[in-house]
Design a protein around this motif. Structure first.
Motif, PDB file in Angstrom:
ATOM      1  N   LYS A  51     -18.703  -0.173  56.114  1.00 47.11           N
ATOM      2  CA  LYS A  51     -19.990   0.545  56.501  1.00 47.11           C
ATOM      3  C   LYS A  51     -21.096   0.524  55.817  1.00 47.11           C
ATOM      4  CE  LYS A  51     -16.587   4.268  55.958  1.00 47.11           C
ATOM      5  NZ  LYS A  51     -15.958   5.644  56.182  1.00 47.11           N
ATOM      6  N   HIS A  52     -20.994  -0.290  54.364  1.00 45.52           N
ATOM      7  CA  HIS A  52     -21.855  -0.434  53.417  1.00 45.52           C
ATOM      8  C   HIS A  52     -22.248  -1.557  54.045  1.00 45.52           C
ATOM      9  CE1 HIS A  52     -24.616  -1.865  49.919  1.00 45.52           C
ATOM     10  NE2 HIS A  52     -24.053  -0.697  49.742  1.00 45.52           N
ATOM     11  N   GLU A  53     -23.929  -1.819  54.522  1.00 48.18           N
ATOM     12  CA  GLU A  53     -24.956  -2.906  55.080  1.00 48.18           C
ATOM     13  C   GLU A  53     -24.170  -3.962  54.560  1.00 48.18           C
ATOM     14  OE1 GLU A  53     -29.124  -1.915  55.051  1.00 48.18           O
ATOM     15  OE2 GLU A  53     -28.876  -0.791  53.216  1.00 48.18           O
ATOM     16  N   PHE A  54     -24.548  -3.434  53.314  1.00 53.47           N
ATOM     17  CA  PHE A  54     -24.108  -5.588  52.705  1.00 53.47           C
ATOM     18  C   PHE A  54     -23.447  -5.748  52.344  1.00 53.47           C
ATOM     19  CE2 PHE A  54     -29.114  -4.221  51.665  1.00 53.47           C
ATOM     20  CZ  PHE A  54     -29.363  -5.069  52.551  1.00 53.47           C
ATOM     21  N   TYR A  55     -22.052  -5.204  52.825  1.00 53.10           N
ATOM     22  CA  TYR A  55     -20.345  -5.274  51.921  1.00 53.10           C
ATOM     23  C   TYR A  55     -20.202  -6.976  51.521  1.00 53.10           C
ATOM     24  CZ  TYR A  55     -15.285  -5.232  52.530  1.00 53.10           C
ATOM     25  OH  TYR A  55     -13.981  -5.639  52.153  1.00 53.10           O
ATOM     26  N   LYS A  56     -20.083  -7.546  52.723  1.00 55.39           N
ATOM     27  CA  LYS A  56     -19.999  -8.955  52.488  1.00 55.39           C
ATOM     28  C   LYS A  56     -20.571  -9.786  51.345  1.00 55.39           C
ATOM     29  CE  LYS A  56     -17.495  -9.633  57.046  1.00 55.39           C
ATOM     30  NZ  LYS A  56     -17.821 -10.323  57.859  1.00 55.39           N
ATOM     31  N   PRO A  57     -21.735 -10.135  51.326  1.00 52.40           N
ATOM     32  CA  PRO A  57     -22.485 -10.444  49.724  1.00 52.40           C
ATOM     33  C   PRO A  57     -22.024  -9.900  48.989  1.00 52.40           C
ATOM     34  CG  PRO A  57     -24.300 -10.253  51.848  1.00 52.40           C
ATOM     35  CD  PRO A  57     -22.721  -9.552  51.957  1.00 52.40           C
ATOM     36  N   LEU A  58     -21.892  -8.418  48.391  1.00 50.35           N
ATOM     37  CA  LEU A  58     -22.015  -7.523  47.715  1.00 50.35           C
ATOM     38  C   LEU A  58     -20.060  -8.247  47.461  1.00 50.35           C
ATOM     39  CD1 LEU A  58     -23.790  -4.619  47.702  1.00 50.35           C
ATOM     40  CD2 LEU A  58     -23.490  -6.087  45.304  1.00 50.35           C
ATOM     41  N   LEU A  59     -19.699  -7.865  47.609  1.00 49.85           N
ATOM     42  CA  LEU A  59     -18.042  -8.706  47.128  1.00 49.85           C
ATOM     43  C   LEU A  59     -18.191  -9.864  47.109  1.00 49.85           C
ATOM     44  CD1 LEU A  59     -15.813  -7.380  47.950  1.00 49.85           C
ATOM     45  CD2 LEU A  59     -15.352  -8.535  50.170  1.00 49.85           C
ATOM     46  N   VAL A  60     -18.961 -10.526  47.591  1.00 49.30           N
ATOM     47  CA  VAL A  60     -18.570 -11.879  46.995  1.00 49.30           C
ATOM     48  C   VAL A  60     -19.451 -11.895  45.809  1.00 49.30           C
ATOM     49  CG1 VAL A  60     -19.888 -14.216  47.131  1.00 49.30           C
ATOM     50  CG2 VAL A  60     -18.639 -13.144  49.235  1.00 49.30           C
ATOM     51  N   LEU A  61     -20.469 -11.608  45.540  1.00 47.42           N
ATOM     52  CA  LEU A  61     -21.214 -12.102  44.049  1.00 47.42           C
ATOM     53  C   LEU A  61     -20.268 -11.154  42.757  1.00 47.42           C
ATOM     54  CD1 LEU A  61     -24.744 -11.053  45.242  1.00 47.42           C
ATOM     55  CD2 LEU A  61     -23.690 -12.906  44.427  1.00 47.42           C
ATOM     56  N   ILE A  62     -19.703  -9.462  43.780  1.00 39.13           N
ATOM     57  CA  ILE A  62     -18.841  -8.863  42.103  1.00 39.13           C
ATOM     58  C   ILE A  62     -18.180  -9.834  41.955  1.00 39.13           C
ATOM     59  CG2 ILE A  62     -17.815  -6.884  42.306  1.00 39.13           C
ATOM     60  CD1 ILE A  62     -19.915  -5.720  43.819  1.00 39.13           C
ATOM     61  N   ALA A  63     -17.099 -10.071  42.934  1.00 40.58           N
ATOM     62  CA  ALA A  63     -15.867 -11.251  42.803  1.00 40.58           C
ATOM     63  C   ALA A  63     -16.460 -12.351  42.355  1.00 40.58           C
ATOM     64  CB  ALA A  63     -15.183 -11.114  43.969  1.00 40.58           C
ATOM     65  N   THR A  64     -17.450 -13.032  41.645  1.00 39.95           N
ATOM     66  CA  THR A  64     -17.903 -14.229  41.802  1.00 39.95           C
ATOM     67  C   THR A  64     -18.316 -13.851  40.209  1.00 39.95           C
ATOM     68  OG1 THR A  64     -19.001 -15.472  43.613  1.00 39.95           O
ATOM     69  CG2 THR A  64     -19.979 -15.485  41.240  1.00 39.95           C
ATOM     70  N   SER A  65     -18.976 -12.518  39.772  1.00 40.28           N
ATOM     71  CA  SER A  65     -18.972 -11.991  38.936  1.00 40.28           C
ATOM     72  C   SER A  65     -18.128 -12.278  37.450  1.00 40.28           C
ATOM     73  CB  SER A  65     -20.027 -10.796  38.388  1.00 40.28           C
ATOM     74  OG  SER A  65     -20.511 -10.579  37.580  1.00 40.28           O
ATOM     75  N   ILE A  66     -17.030 -11.033  38.152  1.00 39.12           N
ATOM     76  CA  ILE A  66     -16.215 -10.808  37.414  1.00 39.12           C
ATOM     77  C   ILE A  66     -15.528 -12.108  37.126  1.00 39.12           C
ATOM     78  CG2 ILE A  66     -13.373 -10.260  37.900  1.00 39.12           C
ATOM     79  CD1 ILE A  66     -14.782  -7.464  39.328  1.00 39.12           C
ATOM     80  N   PHE A  67     -14.749 -13.132  37.923  1.00 40.05           N
ATOM     81  CA  PHE A  67     -14.522 -14.271  37.583  1.00 40.05           C
ATOM     82  C   PHE A  67     -15.216 -14.795  36.949  1.00 40.05           C
ATOM     83  CE2 PHE A  67     -15.073 -19.269  38.723  1.00 40.05           C
ATOM     84  CZ  PHE A  67     -13.250 -19.376  38.644  1.00 40.05           C
ATOM     85  N   LEU A  68     -16.266 -15.400  36.785  1.00 37.09           N
ATOM     86  CA  LEU A  68     -17.001 -16.060  35.472  1.00 37.09           C
ATOM     87  C   LEU A  68     -17.222 -15.119  34.427  1.00 37.09           C
ATOM     88  CD1 LEU A  68     -20.407 -16.854  37.472  1.00 37.09           C
ATOM     89  CD2 LEU A  68     -19.213 -18.946  36.682  1.00 37.09           C
ATOM     90  N   GLN A  69     -16.967 -14.289  34.073  1.00 41.35           N
ATOM     91  CA  GLN A  69     -16.745 -13.512  32.534  1.00 41.35           C
ATOM     92  C   GLN A  69     -15.040 -13.851  32.152  1.00 41.35           C
ATOM     93  OE1 GLN A  69     -18.141  -9.438  32.763  1.00 41.35           O
ATOM     94  NE2 GLN A  69     -18.831  -9.857  34.893  1.00 41.35           N
ATOM     95  N   VAL A  70     -14.192 -13.591  33.344  1.00 41.09           N
ATOM     96  CA  VAL A  70     -12.349 -14.072  33.175  1.00 41.09           C
ATOM     97  C   VAL A  70     -13.284 -15.402  32.659  1.00 41.09           C
ATOM     98  CG1 VAL A  70     -10.221 -14.244  33.887  1.00 41.09           C
ATOM     99  CG2 VAL A  70     -11.746 -12.395  34.055  1.00 41.09           C
ATOM    100  N   PHE A  71     -13.417 -16.598  33.361  1.00 40.95           N
ATOM    101  CA  PHE A  71     -13.618 -17.806  33.537  1.00 40.95           C
ATOM    102  C   PHE A  71     -14.089 -18.225  31.528  1.00 40.95           C
ATOM    103  CE2 PHE A  71     -15.755 -21.202  33.341  1.00 40.95           C
ATOM    104  CZ  PHE A  71     -15.048 -22.344  33.486  1.00 40.95           C
ATOM    105  N   MET A  72     -14.769 -17.312  31.122  1.00 41.07           N
ATOM    106  CA  MET A  72     -15.720 -17.329  30.209  1.00 41.07           C
ATOM    107  C   MET A  72     -14.779 -16.423  28.790  1.00 41.07           C
ATOM    108  SD  MET A  72     -20.149 -16.201  30.996  1.00 41.07           S
ATOM    109  CE  MET A  72     -19.413 -14.161  30.198  1.00 41.07           C
ATOM    110  N   GLY A  73     -13.945 -15.818  28.943  1.00 49.78           N
ATOM    111  CA  GLY A  73     -13.403 -15.558  28.318  1.00 49.78           C
ATOM    112  C   GLY A  73     -12.163 -15.919  28.014  1.00 49.78           C
ATOM    113  N   MET A  74     -12.119 -17.153  28.629  1.00 51.65           N
ATOM    114  CA  MET A  74     -11.186 -18.249  28.414  1.00 51.65           C
ATOM    115  C   MET A  74     -11.296 -19.329  27.586  1.00 51.65           C
ATOM    116  SD  MET A  74      -8.012 -17.805  31.700  1.00 51.65           S
ATOM    117  CE  MET A  74      -8.870 -19.665  32.749  1.00 51.65           C
TER     118      MET A  74
END
Length: 144
Positions: A51-74
């Motif tokens: 229902k969110h008009e930017f569902y897919k872009p936001l999903l990809v961006l948020i997942a990428t941000s979380i992945f990069l943060q975990v990667f930086m921690g490692m």
């Protein structure tokens, strides 16, 4: 009391180790806060769904941000555990410096991604009622 009576030598000098420790702790807390905020945004976007008009872009961006943060921690963990104890050896110095630059690039990417997420996220628009923005019309003042 005159200026000559003041003793400026009694002030404690800056303890660099204590300052660095406090700075590292504060930075870690900010990293955890950003990761928590991204997890909250991910939860929100998954609850709203398509229902969110930017569902897919936001999903990809948020997942990428979380992945990069975990990667930086490692990366930080590997830099601390594997390289810092042998940083003085020349064969490990080049790889340590390279590994140290990777999180800088990742931090810039996370920063940019989160700005884009903030621009696309219209979650606040659904919280604030629209009637607040529609102020009642003020009747004209008669100058009679």
């Amino acid at each position: 009391m005159s200026v000559g009576d003041l003793n400026f030598t009694t002030a404690k000098p800056l303890d660099v180790n204590r300052y660095a420790t406090k700075k590292t702790i504060a930075q870690g807390m900010l990293d955890i806060a950003l990761l928590t905020a991204n997890a909250n945004q991910l939860k929100y976007i998954l609850q709203v769904g398509e229902k969110h008009e930017f569902y897919k872009p936001l999903l990809v961006l948020i997942a990428t941000s979380i992945f990069l943060q975990v990667f930086m921690g490692m990366i930080f963990l590997s830099l601390n555990l594997l390289r810092d104890c042998r940083f003085h050896l020349i064969e490990y110095k080049t790889s340590s410096l390279f590994i140290n630059q990777v999180p800088v690039v990742c931090t810039f990417m996370v920063f940019t991604i989160n700005i884009i997420i903030g621009a696309f996220d219209s979650g606040l628009a659904s919280i604030v009622p629209t009637s607040t923005f529609n102020a009642p019309a003020v009747p004209p003042i008669n100058s009679n």
